[in-house]
Design an enzyme around this catalytic site. Structure first.
Site, PDB file in Angstrom:
ATOM      1  N   HIS A 521       0.829  -1.211   0.000  1.00 43.36           N
ATOM      2  CA  HIS A 521       0.000   0.000   0.000  1.00 43.36           C
ATOM      3  C   HIS A 521       0.864   1.263   0.000  1.00 43.36           C
ATOM      4  CE1 HIS A 521      -3.707   2.270   1.344  1.00 43.36           C
ATOM      5  NE2 HIS A 521      -2.759   3.103   1.746  1.00 43.36           N
ATOM      6  N   GLU A 522       1.785   1.328   0.956  1.00 39.25           N
ATOM      7  CA  GLU A 522       2.628   2.525   1.050  1.00 39.25           C
ATOM      8  C   GLU A 522       3.550   2.655  -0.163  1.00 39.25           C
ATOM      9  OE1 GLU A 522       1.668   4.606   3.041  1.00 39.25           O
ATOM     10  OE2 GLU A 522       0.458   3.268   4.276  1.00 39.25           O
ATOM     11  N   HIS A 525       1.735   4.528  -2.851  1.00 40.66           N
ATOM     12  CA  HIS A 525       1.824   5.985  -2.689  1.00 40.66           C
ATOM     13  C   HIS A 525       3.187   6.483  -3.193  1.00 40.66           C
ATOM     14  CE1 HIS A 525      -1.833   6.908  -0.558  1.00 40.66           C
ATOM     15  NE2 HIS A 525      -1.589   6.029   0.392  1.00 40.66           N
ATOM     16  N   HIS A 654      -6.286  10.587  12.046  1.00 36.44           N
ATOM     17  CA  HIS A 654      -6.529  10.938  10.650  1.00 36.44           C
ATOM     18  C   HIS A 654      -7.252  12.273  10.524  1.00 36.44           C
ATOM     19  CE1 HIS A 654      -5.411   6.905   9.347  1.00 36.44           C
ATOM     20  NE2 HIS A 654      -5.606   7.262   8.105  1.00 36.44           N
ATOM     21  N   TYR A 660      -7.217  14.302   7.003  1.00 29.46           N
ATOM     22  CA  TYR A 660      -8.398  13.615   6.507  1.00 29.46           C
ATOM     23  C   TYR A 660      -9.713  14.171   7.041  1.00 29.46           C
ATOM     24  CZ  TYR A 660      -5.769   9.943   4.139  1.00 29.46           C
ATOM     25  OH  TYR A 660      -4.964   9.254   3.273  1.00 29.46           O
TER      26      TYR A 660
END
Length: 736
Positions: A521-522, A525, A654, A660
């Site tokens: 996942h990272e 990015h 977050h 977020y």
């Protein structure tokens, strides 16, 4: 869940929530900033590693004492250069080249230094650095807030957009539009008392965000549970016992064992500790971190103030609430669009979640003894569900997480992940340890080369392991150096940070499958940052990407963890070299949809709670934030409501400590995009190597290459040939 958690510093430099972990566009107004800051002495400049910005940060030399002198000098320099730029602007005749490239060059030095400071604050946190960071933060926030409020700059950019747009390419248009919007949200249109109040709010929000995150980190470190009876750890995997014993300076077999609230430690306990009372203590400590019981680390008043200030700020800017302000720079065009997406997914996922919990409950009653009888326990509690879900999964699929760990040694996982990137994106990744200074001996450094040209095109640091003493929890990607023609930075550099299981003794880091997914996942990015083809810094890489699209590449990469060729590129036993048994891989694929309903509802619950607090909650109404939490939980987790006294919000980094706010829904929004993007590979056949390579190159050119240089809907349509739909996501989750 804590996937991308950019350091708090970036939040003050974002263009109103656009997904840029690096600074974007800023303006100032009012009295000269040079009068606010005194430059460091020449001797400080020569000795200050934060001022040495010719290449990569000098981490081995940077100390907390360097931060304030560097910030003061760089802000004074930025002020002087910006005043010079401003005085030379003619709003009626200045061109794009007169404005945005100059702005990039002016702000780059402070952005570089403050970015390094923010990164270290997340991975090497300590009292001295905190004090230096908190002392410098108000100056940085003040400078950039004023920088964004320059009417001369705004009018000059507006003239270019209104009268000379046809002379710009798409990337330049995107950068200019983003800058203008950021300035509008930065208060450029405010005057008098409203402007003063707006700036006070920005300053206070910056302070509250940093304090919130620090409180979560401190509260997480404060609690631990020491176990001394070997019977209490019966059935616990060896890896967890070794980890807990190491924390207590004990022996893995005889103890003692110290369980903390740090991610790997806590999750292992909730999955494997058979003593219900121990799990209850840990769970309650976890969901009450930084709350009323935490003394001066209580985040409740901070949350109330954050929400009230954001509402006030948004109304000063002409919005009805903070959610409207946040969504003004996202793909989702309104709160109702987010509500509709969440309602649609709820309709699909809730029935599955209810069935899943019923099955787990029945299994616990059958296998847990009298303690779990309906008479003694009318409803399974939150600290029971994870434990019994893990037992049921093991029985259903005849495989345990512990059996899989030896096949997921970190070095092999990295080899496989890099091999995938070579196969589908045409890049080669080589370890370059020693080529860059690092902040911890565990950190590794890599260079990325284009396979066709053999050109060095990017680099990244990897900080893979948990360090509870000084490193924030979660996992994130952040910018070290962004690509920009204006600043002559051609090699983008990323930070990839995880909190995975550390090595123990001579045994390498043996990852859980979830940790493998998090690593992919990272890396996703990072790829969007590193493989950008855009040279306008404000929209290169992840800069300028709408926040609800920024998770597309990261969640896309997770899908490859279920691709056979990819998995067998790394799934080899760390001692024998034997590949993962075929039946084990099939079981991994089969269990992909296990618990998908409950997981989807949990994500939707977090997203709608965030939206409710920022769109419809009135802090002055008398309703508490926990009343709101209960209201939303009644709709999105009716099958498993929060326990009485749940204070999860107090550690919701977050939305209160990160970027977020009114944007957590982005995970699910982007998951629709990412699943559909992976569907393009499925459609050509994952075994069709030539076709997969072709689709991969197209993904690199579009999704990874364009970054923020094109609207994400246009990027997706160019890659996929159509607009996105939810079919692939529902199929992947078993909810179709």
């Amino acid at each position: 869940l804590m996937r991308v958690s950019p350091p708090a510093f970036a939040m003050f430099l974002l263009a109103s929530g656009a997904a840029s972990f690096a600074p974007r566009s800023f303006a100032r107004g009012g009295r000269p900033l040079a009068s606010l800051f005194s430059a460091a002495s020449s001797s400080d400049t020569c000795a200050n590693p934060l001022l040495d910005q010719a290449s990569l940060p000098k981490f081995s030399a940077i100390e907390p004492k360097h931060l304030q002198p560097a910030v003061d000098e760089l802000l004074a320099d930025m002020s002087s250069k910006f005043s010079e730029l401003e005085s030379g602007l003619d709003p009626s005749s200045s061109t794009y080249d007169d404005i945005l490239p100059s702005l990039e060059r002016i702000r780059e030095p402070i952005s570089y230094a403050w970015g390094v400071a923010g990164h270290l604050n997340g991975v090497k946190n300590g009292d001295e650095l905190r004090k230096a960071y908190e002392a410098s933060q108000p100056k940085v926030v003040k400078a950039f807030t004023e920088f964004k409020q320059s009417r001369v700059l705004y009018d000059a950019m507006k003239n270019v957009m209104d009268n000379h747009k046809s002379t710009l390419n798409e990337e330049q248009c995107r950068a200019l539009e983003s800058s203008l919007h950021a300035m509008q949200l930065g208060g450029v249109g405010l005057d008098g008392a409203e402007k003063v109040r707006f700036n006070e709010i920005k300053q206070r929000l910056a302070e509250l965000s940093t304090t919130f995150s620090n409180n979560v980190l401190d509260a997480t470190k404060l609690f631990s549970l020491t176990i001394t009876d070997p019977a209490d750890v019966s059935g616990v995997p060896d890896s967890a016992k070794k980890m807990w014993a190491a924390a207590a300076d004990g022996d893995a077999e005889s103890g003692p064992w110290k369980v903390t609230l740090d991610g790997p430690s806590y999750i292992s306990a909730m999955q494997h500790l058979g003593v219900r009372g121990h799990r209850e203590k840990l769970y309650k400590a976890y969901v009450t971190r930084a709350s009323e019981s935490s003394g001066d680390k209580n985040n409740v008043p901070l949350i109330n103030e954050i929400l009230a200030l954001k509402l006030e700020m948004s109304k000063l800017l002409g919005f009805g609430n903070y959610a409207e302000q946040s969504l003004s720079s996202k793909m989702a065009d309104s709160v109702s669009s987010v509500d509709d997406m969440s309602s649609f997914m709820r309709e699909k996922a809730l029935p599955a979640a209810v069935r899943e919990l019923e099955e787990i409950t029945a299994y616990a009653r059958k296998n847990g003894g009298e303690e779990y009888s309906e008479k003694n326990l009318p409803k399974l509690q939150s600290w029971d569900v994870t434990f019994w879900s893990e037992r049921l999964k093991e029985e259903k699929f005849s495989i345990t997480e512990e059996e899989l760990r030896p096949y997921f040694a970190l070095p092999k996982v990295l080899d496989g992940m890099f091999g995938l990137a070579n196969r589908i994106f045409g890049i080669r990744i080589e370890a370059a340890n020693g080529a860059a200074e690092v902040w911890n001996d565990d950190v590794t450094f890599y260079k990325v080369f284009d396979e066709d040209t053999n050109k060095h095109i990017a680099s990244f640091y990897l900080d893979a392991y948990s360090r509870p003493a000084d490193k924030r929890g979660g996992a994130w990607m952040d910018v070290c150096i962004g690509k920009s023609a204006a600043t002559k930075r051609d090699i983008p550099v990323a930070y990839l940070t995880c909190n995975g299981s550390p090595p123990i003794g001579d045994t390498p880091s043996l990852m859980t499958f979830r940790e493998v997914e998090t690593m992919f996942h990272e890396f996703g990015h990072g790829l969007q940052h590193m493989l950008t083809n855009v040279e306008v810094g404000d929209v290169a890489g992840i800069s300028g990407v709408e926040w609800d699209a920024v998770e597309l590449p990261s969640q896309f990469m997770e899908n490859w963890c279920y691709d056979k060729k990819t998995v067998y590129g790394f799934a080899k036993h760390y001692e024998t070299g034997e590949p993962l048994p075929e039946d084990a891989f099939q079981k991994l694929k089969d269990q992909r949809t296990y618990g998908a309903g409950m997981m989807a509802m949990r994500q939707l619950y977090f997203g709608q709670l965030d939206m409710e607090l920022h769109a419809r909650y009135d802090p002055s109404s008398g309703e508490s934030i926990f009343d709101v939490q209960k209201r939303v939980a009644d709709v999105y987790t009716p099958h498993m409501p929060p326990m009485e006294g749940d204070r999860f919000l107090c550690a919701f980094n977050h939305i209160f400590g990160g970027g977020y706010a009114a944007g957590y829904y982005s995970y699910k929004w982007a998951e629709i995009l990412s699943a559909d993007a992976f569907g393009a590979f499925e459609e050509v056949g994952l075994d069709n190597e030539e076709a997969v390579r072709a689709v991969g190159r197209k993904f690199r050119k579009t999704v990874l290459g364009y970054g923020g240089g094109k609207p994400p809907s246009a990027v997706f349509k160019e890659f996929r040939g159509r607009e996105a739909n939810s079919e692939a996501l529902l199929r992947h989750c078993g909810l179709a």
